[in-house]
Design an enzyme around this catalytic site. Sequence first.
Site: not given
Length: 244
Positions: A30, A42, A154
């Site tokens: 991530h 994010h 992401c």
Amino acid sequence: MGLFSNKISREELQTGDHIYSWRPYYSYAHHGIYIGDNKVIHFTRGRGQETGTGTILDNLLISWVPHRSFQHCSECRHNMQNSNGVVVSCLECFLHGRAIYRFEYGVDTATFLAKARGGTCTHAKADPVEDVLHRAFHLLENGFGGYHLFRNNCEDFAMYCKTGLLVLSPNVQGRSGQAATALLGVPLAASLLYPATLAVGAGVYCLSRYAVDLGIRDDVVKIPVEDLAVNLGWSSSSVPNEQN
């Protein structure tokens, strides 16, 4: 950072860094932008849904990715429940208790290929920190469109914040090296069944990863963050301002 690992300590973190953390068993990572003061901006579909695509692939991915129980702090939990997909989290909640890795920009081809798994580096050069933070904070307020595993994830978000580069060609995957690895890894894995073709499969994998890298491909343009919604079709309220 070494040739094969981008792992850093908290003391090495710098404002504007594109950082990431590996989820269980290095199944996926991530990504986000560190904005200082122990905070990260994010992009996510929501709590525990970073791998989601909105399709049956959700169930397939979630079924083989083991999830360790993690409780977000109350502030981050509130932010994620009341977001447009782009959220700000404390560093602890972003990392899920795991190590920090820094995404590398402006790497040479030898370094790029040595890091055989995508989603760790790019040939593209990063912009000044003030530009990176401007994009990140603008998108925190205005969103980054709908989350899609292969076209708008992401890593795509973090790479756009760092470079301002956007892939505008229709019906192609986005900028994400992680997504490219997942897609290109299928034929490579298939070649394992036929040892005689393994070298060919590995060569195709490396060349294909190189060809779709953000700093190499020729279908990218620099888009001001204020015009991003128009260029991606999220809004028609202003005129796009494309720059080469």
